[in-house]
Scaffold this motif. Structure first.
Motif, PDB file in Angstrom:
ATOM      1  N   GLY A 143       9.034 -19.440 -13.698  1.00  0.00           N
ATOM      2  CA  GLY A 143       7.946 -19.839 -14.567  1.00  0.00           C
ATOM      3  C   GLY A 143       6.958 -20.736 -13.875  1.00  0.00           C
ATOM      4  N   PRO A 144       5.885 -21.103 -14.583  1.00  0.00           N
ATOM      5  CA  PRO A 144       4.870 -21.986 -13.990  1.00  0.00           C
ATOM      6  C   PRO A 144       5.398 -23.373 -13.681  1.00  0.00           C
ATOM      7  CG  PRO A 144       4.454 -21.605 -16.334  1.00  0.00           C
ATOM      8  CD  PRO A 144       5.524 -20.657 -15.929  1.00  0.00           C
ATOM      9  N   ASP A 145       6.563 -23.728 -14.237  1.00  0.00           N
ATOM     10  CA  ASP A 145       7.190 -25.020 -13.933  1.00  0.00           C
ATOM     11  C   ASP A 145       8.122 -24.955 -12.730  1.00  0.00           C
ATOM     12  OD1 ASP A 145       9.197 -23.475 -15.008  1.00  0.00           O
ATOM     13  OD2 ASP A 145       9.653 -24.828 -16.675  1.00  0.00           O
ATOM     14  N   GLY A 146       8.203 -23.781 -12.078  1.00  0.00           N
ATOM     15  CA  GLY A 146       9.036 -23.631 -10.897  1.00  0.00           C
ATOM     16  C   GLY A 146      10.495 -23.374 -11.177  1.00  0.00           C
ATOM     17  N   ARG A 147      10.887 -23.261 -12.450  1.00  0.00           N
ATOM     18  CA  ARG A 147      12.278 -22.997 -12.800  1.00  0.00           C
ATOM     19  C   ARG A 147      12.503 -21.502 -13.024  1.00  0.00           C
ATOM     20  NH1 ARG A 147      13.825 -27.870 -17.060  1.00  0.00           N
ATOM     21  NH2 ARG A 147      13.100 -29.601 -15.761  1.00  0.00           N
ATOM     22  N   LEU A 148      13.759 -21.101 -12.921  1.00  0.00           N
ATOM     23  CA  LEU A 148      14.129 -19.702 -13.100  1.00  0.00           C
ATOM     24  C   LEU A 148      14.410 -19.435 -14.572  1.00  0.00           C
ATOM     25  CD1 LEU A 148      14.834 -16.958 -11.775  1.00  0.00           C
ATOM     26  CD2 LEU A 148      17.204 -17.782 -11.610  1.00  0.00           C
ATOM     27  N   GLY A 173      21.274 -13.260 -26.208  1.00  0.00           N
ATOM     28  CA  GLY A 173      20.146 -13.176 -27.124  1.00  0.00           C
ATOM     29  C   GLY A 173      19.144 -14.293 -26.925  1.00  0.00           C
ATOM     30  N   LYS A 174      18.985 -14.718 -25.680  1.00  0.00           N
ATOM     31  CA  LYS A 174      18.218 -15.928 -25.380  1.00  0.00           C
ATOM     32  C   LYS A 174      17.242 -15.717 -24.215  1.00  0.00           C
ATOM     33  CE  LYS A 174      20.987 -18.281 -28.194  1.00  0.00           C
ATOM     34  NZ  LYS A 174      22.014 -17.287 -28.485  1.00  0.00           N
ATOM     35  N   LEU A 175      16.358 -16.705 -24.078  1.00  0.00           N
ATOM     36  CA  LEU A 175      15.615 -16.909 -22.846  1.00  0.00           C
ATOM     37  C   LEU A 175      16.131 -18.218 -22.281  1.00  0.00           C
ATOM     38  CD1 LEU A 175      13.402 -15.783 -21.016  1.00  0.00           C
ATOM     39  CD2 LEU A 175      11.741 -17.162 -22.274  1.00  0.00           C
ATOM     40  N   LEU A 176      16.814 -18.127 -21.131  1.00  0.00           N
ATOM     41  CA  LEU A 176      17.425 -19.295 -20.509  1.00  0.00           C
ATOM     42  C   LEU A 176      16.507 -19.851 -19.424  1.00  0.00           C
ATOM     43  CD1 LEU A 176      21.011 -17.797 -19.966  1.00  0.00           C
ATOM     44  CD2 LEU A 176      20.130 -18.980 -21.999  1.00  0.00           C
ATOM     45  N   ARG A 177      16.692 -21.136 -19.113  1.00  0.00           N
ATOM     46  CA  ARG A 177      15.917 -21.765 -18.048  1.00  0.00           C
ATOM     47  C   ARG A 177      16.842 -22.648 -17.223  1.00  0.00           C
ATOM     48  NH1 ARG A 177      10.858 -25.810 -19.207  1.00  0.00           N
ATOM     49  NH2 ARG A 177      12.529 -27.059 -20.144  1.00  0.00           N
ATOM     50  N   MET A 178      16.674 -22.598 -15.888  1.00  0.00           N
ATOM     51  CA  MET A 178      17.538 -23.406 -15.037  1.00  0.00           C
ATOM     52  C   MET A 178      16.906 -23.647 -13.678  1.00  0.00           C
ATOM     53  SD  MET A 178      20.483 -20.625 -13.870  1.00  0.00           S
ATOM     54  CE  MET A 178      21.526 -21.926 -13.245  1.00  0.00           C
ATOM     55  N   ASP A 179      17.435 -24.654 -12.986  1.00  0.00           N
ATOM     56  CA  ASP A 179      17.151 -24.862 -11.574  1.00  0.00           C
ATOM     57  C   ASP A 179      18.315 -24.228 -10.823  1.00  0.00           C
ATOM     58  OD1 ASP A 179      16.901 -25.675  -8.960  1.00  0.00           O
ATOM     59  OD2 ASP A 179      16.499 -27.771  -9.430  1.00  0.00           O
ATOM     60  N   PRO A 180      18.141 -23.038 -10.251  1.00  0.00           N
ATOM     61  CA  PRO A 180      19.283 -22.329  -9.670  1.00  0.00           C
ATOM     62  C   PRO A 180      19.862 -22.996  -8.435  1.00  0.00           C
ATOM     63  CG  PRO A 180      17.244 -21.204  -9.131  1.00  0.00           C
ATOM     64  CD  PRO A 180      16.882 -22.294 -10.092  1.00  0.00           C
ATOM     65  N   THR A 181      19.102 -23.840  -7.762  1.00  0.00           N
ATOM     66  CA  THR A 181      19.633 -24.486  -6.559  1.00  0.00           C
ATOM     67  C   THR A 181      20.656 -25.553  -6.906  1.00  0.00           C
ATOM     68  OG1 THR A 181      17.842 -26.121  -6.518  1.00  0.00           O
ATOM     69  CG2 THR A 181      17.488 -24.051  -5.318  1.00  0.00           C
ATOM     70  N   ARG A 182      20.582 -26.087  -8.120  1.00  0.00           N
ATOM     71  CA  ARG A 182      21.528 -27.115  -8.543  1.00  0.00           C
ATOM     72  C   ARG A 182      22.710 -26.540  -9.304  1.00  0.00           C
ATOM     73  NH1 ARG A 182      17.903 -32.358 -10.433  1.00  0.00           N
ATOM     74  NH2 ARG A 182      16.765 -32.602  -8.458  1.00  0.00           N
ATOM     75  N   GLY A 183      22.539 -25.331  -9.848  1.00  0.00           N
ATOM     76  CA  GLY A 183      23.629 -24.725 -10.598  1.00  0.00           C
ATOM     77  C   GLY A 183      23.861 -25.398 -11.930  1.00  0.00           C
ATOM     78  N   GLY A 184      25.048 -25.210 -12.475  1.00  0.00           N
ATOM     79  CA  GLY A 184      25.332 -25.759 -13.791  1.00  0.00           C
ATOM     80  C   GLY A 184      24.878 -24.819 -14.891  1.00  0.00           C
ATOM     81  N   PRO A 186      22.737 -23.264 -17.692  1.00  0.00           N
ATOM     82  CA  PRO A 186      21.306 -23.295 -17.986  1.00  0.00           C
ATOM     83  C   PRO A 186      21.049 -23.783 -19.400  1.00  0.00           C
ATOM     84  CG  PRO A 186      22.121 -21.048 -18.152  1.00  0.00           C
ATOM     85  CD  PRO A 186      23.262 -21.883 -17.625  1.00  0.00           C
ATOM     86  N   GLU A 187      19.833 -24.261 -19.630  1.00  0.00           N
ATOM     87  CA  GLU A 187      19.464 -24.638 -20.989  1.00  0.00           C
ATOM     88  C   GLU A 187      18.953 -23.409 -21.739  1.00  0.00           C
ATOM     89  OE1 GLU A 187      15.889 -26.808 -21.903  1.00  0.00           O
ATOM     90  OE2 GLU A 187      15.074 -26.445 -19.901  1.00  0.00           O
ATOM     91  N   ILE A 188      19.127 -23.415 -23.055  1.00  0.00           N
ATOM     92  CA  ILE A 188      18.557 -22.374 -23.892  1.00  0.00           C
ATOM     93  C   ILE A 188      17.112 -22.750 -24.175  1.00  0.00           C
ATOM     94  CG2 ILE A 188      18.631 -21.277 -26.159  1.00  0.00           C
ATOM     95  CD1 ILE A 188      21.699 -21.581 -26.043  1.00  0.00           C
ATOM     96  N   TYR A 189      16.195 -22.008 -23.593  1.00  0.00           N
ATOM     97  CA  TYR A 189      14.771 -22.302 -23.748  1.00  0.00           C
ATOM     98  C   TYR A 189      14.245 -21.745 -25.068  1.00  0.00           C
ATOM     99  CZ  TYR A 189       9.792 -22.614 -22.615  1.00  0.00           C
ATOM    100  OH  TYR A 189       8.458 -22.912 -22.637  1.00  0.00           O
ATOM    101  N   ALA A 190      14.619 -20.504 -25.401  1.00  0.00           N
ATOM    102  CA  ALA A 190      14.228 -19.872 -26.659  1.00  0.00           C
ATOM    103  C   ALA A 190      15.360 -18.961 -27.099  1.00  0.00           C
ATOM    104  CB  ALA A 190      12.927 -19.082 -26.493  1.00  0.00           C
ATOM    105  N   TYR A 191      15.373 -18.614 -28.382  1.00  0.00           N
ATOM    106  CA  TYR A 191      16.475 -17.809 -28.919  1.00  0.00           C
ATOM    107  C   TYR A 191      15.965 -16.827 -29.973  1.00  0.00           C
ATOM    108  CZ  TYR A 191      16.590 -21.181 -32.866  1.00  0.00           C
ATOM    109  OH  TYR A 191      16.288 -21.969 -33.946  1.00  0.00           O
ATOM    110  N   GLY A 192      16.911 -16.106 -30.606  1.00  0.00           N
ATOM    111  CA  GLY A 192      16.528 -15.125 -31.605  1.00  0.00           C
ATOM    112  C   GLY A 192      15.956 -13.855 -31.012  1.00  0.00           C
ATOM    113  N   LEU A 193      16.499 -13.438 -29.868  1.00  0.00           N
ATOM    114  CA  LEU A 193      16.038 -12.228 -29.186  1.00  0.00           C
ATOM    115  C   LEU A 193      17.138 -11.171 -29.198  1.00  0.00           C
ATOM    116  CD1 LEU A 193      14.341 -14.077 -26.219  1.00  0.00           C
ATOM    117  CD2 LEU A 193      13.134 -12.707 -27.932  1.00  0.00           C
TER     118      LEU A 193
END
Length: 347
Positions: A143-148, A173-184, A186-193
């Motif tokens: 994304g434009p914030d540099g996260r995956l 059923g989500k759009l997830l967002r994460m920093d893949p270099t750090r792992g862990g 991911p946060e749920i960015y959006a849902y209901g998909l």
């Protein structure tokens, strides 16, 4: 991939002359291509993802990466997309999304250099258990914030019987967002998909557009301005498109789709695309998308209008329209699961 990839409808000429100034220029034939992309800043190469587990560079014979021995392919499963890290030119990092031998979904990091990637550099970033073979999502985008960002389906089964899309404890059923270099996790960015097979960020504005595959009646396109997608509920399964699907269930304040298309018109599985920013193309500023079964290329202007008007470019058809893609110059591509990949060009 998607329910609709099991269905193949035959149309006439795939690359018929366009209505207006735009036509489809064939760039090559591939084995079940499902995505097209390029590293940031690399205007010399275009990469094509093949469902069976290989990634190829247009014009090169040897594959860039071959993980076919690790991939379960067929129907809606397979190697579904890839994304290059914003700093790929120096880090060599890129990410792939695929269905593994157990039928689960993995996001894996690799390192590439020149025209080849080293499969020995594989590092698992995310594993999502999946008991069904369909509704796998599959899109990766930085994304434009540099996260995956990672689009996941609701896990399959008709009607989201396990109600995963509205369950914010589930990654499905989500759009997830994460920093893949750090792992862990991911946060749920959006849902209901239900099955966000293809989503994209406008390279100029950062706005988010999602093509969410419908159940049995409606296909939909969702749109939010940059940053407005965080915490958004896109309505599935209480709603399919704008129609009530699950009576008595709530999706209070959900984001309504900007485009809905009926199966009665021949649609079966929406293929989301990109807002075109190619300065050489007369369609710039328009969002391009289509449907796997109809194959007709469609465009629309999103944002800033109360009612979105869709233009159907009926002379431009791609059989088994599996995906759109964008290269480093902003040129846009359309892929047919039958093999051809095309670039949109002015006549």
């Amino acid at each position: 991939m998607r329910r609709a990839l099991l269905t193949v409808l035959a149309f006439g000429a795939v690359a018929a002359p366009a209505q207006g100034a735009v036509r489809l220029e064939k760039v090559g034939d591939f084995e079940a291509p499902v995505y097209v992309t390029a590293p940031p800043g690399d205007t010399a190469r275009v990469f094509v993802v093949e469902q069976g587990g290989t990634i190829r560079i247009v014009g090169r014979q040897a594959p860039f990466l071959d993980i076919s021995s690790q991939v379960t392919s067929g129907g809606e499963q397979g190697l579904l997309s890839m994304a290059f890290a914003p700093d790929y030119a120096t880090s060599g990092l890129f990410y792939v999304y695929f269905t593994d031998a157990d039928g689960d979904q993995q996001v894996v990091e690799f390192r590439g250099s020149g025209d080849a990637a080293d499969p020995r550099t594989a590092r698992q970033v995310l594993l999502m258990r999946d008991s069904e073979s369909n509704h796998n999502g599959g899109q990766l985008q930085f994304g434009p914030d540099g996260r995956l960002y990672i689009g996941t389906g609701d896990g399959g089964g008709a009607g989201d019987a396990r109600n995963r899309a509205q369950n914010r404890r589930s990654l499905l059923g989500k759009l997830l967002r994460m920093d893949p270099t750090r792992g862990g996790r991911p946060e749920i960015y959006a849902y209901g998909l239900r099955n966000p097979w293809r989503f994209s960020f406008d390279r100029q504005t950062g706005d988010l557009t999602i093509g969410d595959v419908g159940q049995g009646e409606w296909e939909e396109i969702n749109f939010v301005r940059r940053g407005r997608g965080k915490g958004a509920n896109f309505g599935w399964r209480p709603f399919e498109g704008n129609a009530r699907f699950a009576p008595g269930e709530s999706a209070k304040g959900h984001v309504r789709p900007v485009i809905t298309q009926s199966h009665e018109a021949g649609n079966c599985s929406i293929t989301g695309g990109y807002v075109i920013r190619d300065p050489a193309l007369s369609w710039r500023g328009r969002y391009v998308f289509g449907d796997y079964c109809r194959g007709v290329i469609q465009t629309a202007r999103l944002g800033g209008v109360k009612k979105v008007r869709v233009t159907h470019h009926r002379a431009l058809r791609v059989e088994s329209l599996s995906s759109f893609g964008e290269d480093a110059s902003g040129r846009v591509y359309a892929a047919s699961l039958n093999g051809p990949v095309y670039r949109f060009v002015d006549r």
